[in-house]
Enzyme design. Structure first.
Site, PDB file in Angstrom:
ATOM      1  N   ILE A 257       0.901  -1.216  -0.033  1.00 34.26           N
ATOM      2  CA  ILE A 257      -0.104  -0.090  -0.104  1.00 34.26           C
ATOM      3  C   ILE A 257       0.944   1.370   0.236  1.00 34.26           C
ATOM      4  O   ILE A 257       1.652   1.333   0.854  1.00 34.26           O
ATOM      5  CB  ILE A 257      -0.927   0.021   1.340  1.00 34.26           C
ATOM      6  CG1 ILE A 257      -1.653  -1.280   1.316  1.00 34.26           C
ATOM      7  CG2 ILE A 257      -1.779   1.158   1.243  1.00 34.26           C
ATOM      8  CD1 ILE A 257      -2.249  -1.326   2.772  1.00 34.26           C
ATOM      9  N   CYS A 258       0.553   2.290  -0.831  1.00 34.99           N
ATOM     10  CA  CYS A 258       1.297   3.436  -0.837  1.00 34.99           C
ATOM     11  C   CYS A 258       0.763   4.547  -0.325  1.00 34.99           C
ATOM     12  O   CYS A 258      -0.495   4.905  -0.506  1.00 34.99           O
ATOM     13  CB  CYS A 258       1.551   3.948  -2.357  1.00 34.99           C
ATOM     14  SG  CYS A 258       2.671   5.232  -2.488  1.00 34.99           S
ATOM     15  N   LEU A 259       0.972   4.561   1.072  1.00 39.61           N
ATOM     16  CA  LEU A 259       0.153   5.688   1.905  1.00 39.61           C
ATOM     17  C   LEU A 259       1.194   6.019   2.827  1.00 39.61           C
ATOM     18  O   LEU A 259       1.830   5.525   3.441  1.00 39.61           O
ATOM     19  CB  LEU A 259      -0.893   4.718   2.717  1.00 39.61           C
ATOM     20  CG  LEU A 259      -1.884   5.623   3.712  1.00 39.61           C
ATOM     21  CD1 LEU A 259      -2.742   6.632   2.767  1.00 39.61           C
ATOM     22  CD2 LEU A 259      -2.824   4.438   4.293  1.00 39.61           C
TER      23      LEU A 259
END
Length: 117
Positions: A49-51
């Site tokens: 996840i890109c967060l």
């Protein structure tokens, strides 16, 4: 598990997540990834996840005051509102930007196929 939000293409989906809490938690963020496949510009095929809140500063926004519950809420928000300008999946991101109907259709299909009860 995380539920797909109402009025999103992930609605009615149940997504399994893997959460690994590091020894240095809360000074280090937990590692969270999707085990259930999801069609999303900020989540890759390995479930990463890109967060920002999942990364340490200076690149990320993790703070020891954040709880796992807060992180899960942030992931649900990301599912509802992708960030196509910081994608992990460039092809899905451009589809989201330039052909949103097709993106929504595919995201719903993936949700039914992989996350349906």
């Amino acid at each position: 598990e995380i539920l797909g939000g109402a009025d999103t293409p992930y609605e009615k989906g149940i997504f399994n997540l893997e959460i690994i809490v590091p020894e240095r938690y809360p000074f280090e963020p937990p590692k969270i990834r999707f085990l259930t496949p999801i069609y999303h510009p900020n989540i890759d095929s390995a479930g990463r996840i890109c967060l920002d809140v999942l990364k340490l500063p200076p690149k990320g926004a993790w703070r020891p005051s954040l709880s796992i519950s807060t992180l899960l809420s942030s992931i649900q928000l990301l599912m509802a509102e992708p960030n196509p300008d910081d994608p992990l999946m460039a092809d899905i991101s451009s589809e989201y930007k330039y052909n949103k109907q097709l993106f929504l259709l595919r995201a719903r299909e993936w949700t039914e196929r992989h996350a349906g009860q």
